[in-house]
Motif scaffolding. Structure first.
Motif, PDB file in Angstrom:
ATOM      1  N   MET A  42       0.876  -1.238  -0.006  1.00 16.40           N
ATOM      2  CA  MET A  42       0.015  -0.033  -0.108  1.00 16.40           C
ATOM      3  C   MET A  42       0.822   1.280   0.050  1.00 16.40           C
ATOM      4  SD  MET A  42      -3.223  -0.594   2.510  1.00 16.40           S
ATOM      5  CE  MET A  42      -2.617  -1.838   3.600  1.00 16.40           C
ATOM      6  N   GLY A  43       2.052   0.994  -0.017  1.00 18.43           N
ATOM      7  CA  GLY A  43       2.972   2.252  -0.185  1.00 18.43           C
ATOM      8  C   GLY A  43       3.625   2.618   1.027  1.00 18.43           C
ATOM      9  N   ASP A  59      -6.582  -9.088  -7.941  1.00 21.97           N
ATOM     10  CA  ASP A  59      -6.261 -10.506  -7.906  1.00 21.97           C
ATOM     11  C   ASP A  59      -7.148 -11.404  -7.518  1.00 21.97           C
ATOM     12  OD1 ASP A  59      -4.954 -12.515  -8.746  1.00 21.97           O
ATOM     13  OD2 ASP A  59      -3.222 -12.281  -7.518  1.00 21.97           O
ATOM     14  N   ARG A  84       3.472   4.013  -5.906  1.00 27.24           N
ATOM     15  CA  ARG A  84       2.420   3.055  -5.696  1.00 27.24           C
ATOM     16  C   ARG A  84       1.482   3.403  -4.841  1.00 27.24           C
ATOM     17  NH1 ARG A  84       5.772  -1.168  -5.085  1.00 27.24           N
ATOM     18  NH2 ARG A  84       5.572  -1.160  -2.801  1.00 27.24           N
ATOM     19  N   GLY A  85       1.669   3.947  -3.638  1.00 26.60           N
ATOM     20  CA  GLY A  85       0.624   4.255  -2.657  1.00 26.60           C
ATOM     21  C   GLY A  85      -0.251   5.417  -3.272  1.00 26.60           C
ATOM     22  N   ILE A  91      -6.085  -2.606  -8.875  1.00 30.87           N
ATOM     23  CA  ILE A  91      -5.317  -3.860  -9.184  1.00 30.87           C
ATOM     24  C   ILE A  91      -6.117  -4.819  -8.397  1.00 30.87           C
ATOM     25  CG2 ILE A  91      -3.342  -5.117  -9.157  1.00 30.87           C
ATOM     26  CD1 ILE A  91      -1.783  -2.823 -10.000  1.00 30.87           C
ATOM     27  N   PHE A 145      -4.947  -2.009  -4.213  1.00 28.97           N
ATOM     28  CA  PHE A 145      -4.954  -3.357  -4.375  1.00 28.97           C
ATOM     29  C   PHE A 145      -5.999  -3.954  -3.651  1.00 28.97           C
ATOM     30  CE2 PHE A 145      -0.737  -1.700  -4.789  1.00 28.97           C
ATOM     31  CZ  PHE A 145      -0.228  -2.052  -5.894  1.00 28.97           C
ATOM     32  N   TYR A 194      -7.267  -8.120  -2.837  1.00 27.04           N
ATOM     33  CA  TYR A 194      -6.673  -9.640  -3.027  1.00 27.04           C
ATOM     34  C   TYR A 194      -7.707 -10.392  -2.693  1.00 27.04           C
ATOM     35  CZ  TYR A 194      -2.723  -6.437  -1.404  1.00 27.04           C
ATOM     36  OH  TYR A 194      -1.695  -5.552  -1.146  1.00 27.04           O
ATOM     37  N   PHE A 231       0.305 -11.211  -2.706  1.00 23.63           N
ATOM     38  CA  PHE A 231      -0.917 -11.666  -3.623  1.00 23.63           C
ATOM     39  C   PHE A 231      -0.992 -13.230  -3.400  1.00 23.63           C
ATOM     40  CE2 PHE A 231       0.311  -7.947  -6.173  1.00 23.63           C
ATOM     41  CZ  PHE A 231      -0.940  -7.241  -6.242  1.00 23.63           C
ATOM     42  N   LEU A 287       0.576  -8.943 -12.685  1.00 27.87           N
ATOM     43  CA  LEU A 287       0.023  -8.045 -11.872  1.00 27.87           C
ATOM     44  C   LEU A 287       1.131  -7.331 -11.021  1.00 27.87           C
ATOM     45  CD1 LEU A 287      -3.344  -8.851 -10.416  1.00 27.87           C
ATOM     46  CD2 LEU A 287      -2.986  -7.558 -12.099  1.00 27.87           C
ATOM     47  N   SER A 288       1.881  -8.023 -10.164  1.00 30.88           N
ATOM     48  CA  SER A 288       2.633  -7.610  -9.443  1.00 30.88           C
ATOM     49  C   SER A 288       3.893  -6.831 -10.489  1.00 30.88           C
ATOM     50  CB  SER A 288       3.798  -8.892  -8.824  1.00 30.88           C
ATOM     51  OG  SER A 288       2.917  -9.697  -8.384  1.00 30.88           O
ATOM     52  N   ILE A 296       6.057  -4.104  -7.865  1.00 28.10           N
ATOM     53  CA  ILE A 296       6.320  -4.816  -6.512  1.00 28.10           C
ATOM     54  C   ILE A 296       7.272  -5.770  -7.055  1.00 28.10           C
ATOM     55  CG2 ILE A 296       4.620  -3.714  -5.025  1.00 28.10           C
ATOM     56  CD1 ILE A 296       2.943  -5.967  -5.325  1.00 28.10           C
ATOM     57  N   LEU A 297       7.364  -6.198  -8.301  1.00 29.98           N
ATOM     58  CA  LEU A 297       8.056  -7.383  -8.723  1.00 29.98           C
ATOM     59  C   LEU A 297       9.182  -6.913  -9.685  1.00 29.98           C
ATOM     60  CD1 LEU A 297       8.659 -10.470  -8.011  1.00 29.98           C
ATOM     61  CD2 LEU A 297       6.949 -10.834  -9.992  1.00 29.98           C
ATOM     62  N   PRO A 299       7.151  -7.395  -1.654  1.00 30.40           N
ATOM     63  CA  PRO A 299       5.420  -7.313  -1.378  1.00 30.40           C
ATOM     64  C   PRO A 299       4.663  -7.878  -2.453  1.00 30.40           C
ATOM     65  CG  PRO A 299       6.771  -5.205  -2.277  1.00 30.40           C
ATOM     66  CD  PRO A 299       7.595  -6.445  -2.398  1.00 30.40           C
ATOM     67  N   THR A 305      -0.949 -13.572 -11.745  1.00 30.15           N
ATOM     68  CA  THR A 305      -0.372 -12.698 -10.391  1.00 30.15           C
ATOM     69  C   THR A 305       1.187 -12.224 -10.652  1.00 30.15           C
ATOM     70  OG1 THR A 305      -1.589 -14.054  -9.290  1.00 30.15           O
ATOM     71  CG2 THR A 305      -0.028 -12.875  -8.062  1.00 30.15           C
ATOM     72  N   THR A 349       7.767   3.060  -4.448  1.00 24.98           N
ATOM     73  CA  THR A 349       6.840   2.797  -3.555  1.00 24.98           C
ATOM     74  C   THR A 349       5.741   3.779  -3.119  1.00 24.98           C
ATOM     75  OG1 THR A 349       8.224   1.493  -2.186  1.00 24.98           O
ATOM     76  CG2 THR A 349       6.701   1.920  -0.831  1.00 24.98           C
ATOM     77  N   ARG A 350       6.491   4.993  -3.112  1.00 23.04           N
ATOM     78  CA  ARG A 350       5.374   6.178  -2.750  1.00 23.04           C
ATOM     79  C   ARG A 350       4.442   6.404  -4.235  1.00 23.04           C
ATOM     80  NH1 ARG A 350       8.579  11.339  -2.245  1.00 23.04           N
ATOM     81  NH2 ARG A 350       9.737   9.873  -1.021  1.00 23.04           N
TER      82      ARG A 350
END
Ligand SMILES: Nc1ncnc2c1ncn2[C@@H]1O[C@H](COP(=O)(O)OP(=O)(O)O)[C@@H](O)[C@H]1O
Ligand SMILES: [Mg+2]
Lengths: 376, 239
Positions: free
Chosen positions: A292-293, B174, B89-90, B172, B95, B97, A375, B56-57, B62-63, A371, B53, B86-87
């Motif tokens: 989530m950041g 999943d 993405r936030g 996103i 997300f 799940y 999933f 998506l990541s 994040i991957l 992270p 998945t 990271t920021r």
């Protein structure tokens, strides 16, 4: 996020209590063992601290207080003549056998105080008057003598027993710190003490002294050593010398040291491990926060906050329990228990270090955590 | 929908991703090209273990991928250092799940507030906005419940509120309905479709639940590490 961190910590009550119990147990174990150890050390120097005099003059080769190496009787005057000495008095100390009227024999430590000043007398008297020690055949015993020799019905003010076939009459009961060997102490005057003991070539055990006001004790001690060739120590140094001797020459050092060290290591390992497991179980939650950041820095701060919160809580409760334990057991004087602030500080620092350390391991694990794993 | 690249929220080109090394190495994504447009709900289907998945990541940043490039809202993800990513993405992504991933110790409202707290919004304001969002997903009467006292469908709605509270442009999901029964799954998809309809947002949903296919605008099929075909879904009254 501090709020979230604390909620995570307290939210799972069962896990939190487990964690708290683990840490509490460790702190309690260490503080309790450490306090008993330190208490034993205090006991080992009770025969010094009970006399409460600033300077002890001894044979130069002295090892510890209970292994008396007698001095020539001239030593008192030689110490008195040293510059900066306010007073110096003789002390007799020796082990004797007391024979009670019921036929029992008991080993006792005879302590002979200079009659003019009674320097070295115990501060507190439980029964009778200490000054009555000046009466003929009078002795004062400590409360451990009462306990060891058969209780208050057998030994009390007025009781008569024999020391080497000479009469001794109890006139008072003094309160002293229990000693390591727990041999009862019988006080009398110096002059009478050397009449009780079988003839010895030298009967002066120690010279007790005090530096003049305004003159540093260390200076006077150096001068006594230099001018008389005798040993001289502050009360504190002689105490340290004595318990170092006890540590080295009895099993206590090794045995207790090992126990405490193991307790310390095991306790700290459990503390660290418990907290580490706690974060590992929450790894998925932290992973979700990361997705989530939340930055690794933020997560690290959260984990450290959790570690310190639970660490300090465990510290508080642990010390509380150890203190209650100590109070209950030590109030009867049966177990030595000396909870010093040094020990508490040491445990606090060690605990915070170990909490930080296990938090860091968790943080590294978290930093490496993909992270993407949330999933799954 | 046009293929005007101006409107592409996600632009993935030649994505290759393998796991492991040497003999045990498997290449899961073997060159994926995919555009996702603002205002649409894209379904990503394919057999289990096919790499959905993983894709998506990669899109979420994040991957790390082995080859290829991914732009999200015009920003090349690979160009951002980890902390900025990271920021980013936030701020831009939400997300959802299969396992909800709510924090069990927090109430519904607090869970929804978390992304705002991460963005350093004050607690009172974050909770206020969380409550508004929970009302929107129909959980106005469950604000102060812990996840464990909510049903699966309710938990997923909390998760949706949480994913939306930051007003992300890219949502996103999943397998968001895999842990839910039919009717609850339908409700969740209705919510997601509403989000996808907004012209400055898009939703990508991985699923193999054929009962929800009709909620998508387009459906991409991931087979053997490649997108084999993308079809437009016909449905009545769609935007
Ligand atoms: N972190 C990983 N390490 C090794 N293999 C992985 C990892 N993540 C996924 N895989 C493998 O990649 C393949 C695709 O997985 P995934 O993307 O989860 O498929 P899907 O979501 O379509 O079911 C699987 O064979 C899986 O075992
Ligand atoms: Mg999957």
């Amino acid at each position: 996020m501090n709020y979230v961190a604390l909620k995570m910590l307290f939210g799972d009550r069962a896990k939190y209590l487990m964690l708290l119990c683990g840490l509490t147990f460790c702190v309690m174990l260490i503080v309790q063992q450490g306090s008993i150890f330190w208490g034993l050390m205090m006991w080992s120097q009770a025969n010094i601290s009970n006399l409460n005099v600033p300077i002890w003059v001894t044979d130069p080769g002295i090892a510890q207080v209970d292994e008396v190496k007698p001095l020539a009787s001239t030593a008192v005057d030689r110490v008195r003549s040293v510059d900066g000495v306010e007073w110096a008095v003789p002390l007799y100390r020796g082990v004797l056998r007391a024979r009670l009227t019921n036929g029992d024999y008991h080993q006792i430590t005879m302590t002979g105080l200079e009659s003019a000043t009674l320097i070295g007398r115990p501060a507190e008297v439980l029964e009778g008057r200490f000054e009555d020690i000046l009466q003929p055949d009078a002795v004062v015993v400590d409360q451990w003598a009462v306990e060891r020799m058969g209780g208050p019905t057998v030994v009390r003010v007025g009781t008569i027993f024999e020391l080497n076939d000479k009469l001794a009459r109890v006139v008072a009961i003094a309160k002293t710190q229990k000693s390591f060997t727990n041999i009862p102490v019988v006080y009398t005057t110096y002059e009478r003490a050397i009449r009780y003991v079988p003839h010895e070539r030298r009967s002066l055990s120690y010279v007790l002294a005090k530096a003049k006001d305004g003159i540093p004790v260390e200076d006077v001690i150096h001068r006594i050593r230099a001018e008389t060739g005798l040993g001289a120590f502050t009360e504190e140094d002689f105490g340290i010398k004595t318990y170092m001797w006890v540590l080295k020459n009895t099993g206590i050092g090794i045995n207790f040291g090992t126990t405490i060290l193991l307790g310390f290591i095991v306790g700290m390992a459990i503390a660290g491990q418990t907290f580490y497991l706690f974060t590992i179980e929450n790894l998925r939650q932290f992973g979700a926060l990361k997705a989530m950041g939340a930055s690794t820095f933020t997560l690290a701060r959260m984990i450290l906050l959790q570690a310190f919160t639970v660490g300090l809580a465990g510290y508080g409760v642990g010390i509380g329990l150890a203190t209650v334990f100590g109070y209950l057991t030590a109030s009867g004087g049966q177990l030595p228990f000396a909870e010093t602030w040094q020990l508490l500080l040491l445990v606090l620092v060690a605990l915070l270090v170990i909490c930080t350390f296990s938090a860091l391991i968790s943080i590294i694990k978290l930093a490496r955590l993909e992270p993407a794993s949330v999933f799954r | 929908m046009t293929d005007n690249t101006q409107l592409a929220a996600v632009r993935a080109r030649g994505i290759v991703k393998s796991f492991g090394t040497g003999d045990t190495q498997i290449t899961v994504l073997k060159g994926i090209d995919l555009d996702i447009y603002l205002g649409e709900l894209l379904l990503l289907v394919g057999e289990s273990g096919g790499g959905k998945t993983t894709l998506l990541s990669a899109i979420a940043g994040i991957l790390d991928i082995n080859e290829g490039s991914i732009d999200v809202l015009g920003v090349p993800l690979s160009a951002l250092p980890a902390n900025k990513r990271t920021r980013f993405r936030g701020q831009t992504m939400g997300f959802i799940y299969q396992q909800f991933n709510l924090l069990p110790a927090l109430t519904a409202a607090e869970n929804v507030a978390v992304p705002l707290l991460i963005q350093k919004v004050g607690r009172a304001e974050a909770l206020r906005r969380a409550r508004v969002m929970l009302n929107r997903v129909g959980l106005g009467d469950r604000m102060d419940f812990l996840p464990k006292s909510l049903s699966g469908g309710q938990q997923q709605r909390v998760a949706i509120a949480r994913a939306l509270v930051n007003e992300p442009r890219l949502l996103i999901c999943d397998e968001p309905t895999a842990a839910l029964d039919g009717p609850n799954g339908q409700k969740i998809m209705e919510l997601l479709r509403e989000v996808g309809r907004s012209s400055d947002r898009c939703v990508i949903v991985v699923t193999h639940d054929s009962r929800i296919f009709h909620f998508g605008d387009r459906m991409a099929n991931l087979t053997d590490g490649r997108i084999t075909n993308i079809e437009r879904i016909q449905r009545e009254g769609s935007a």
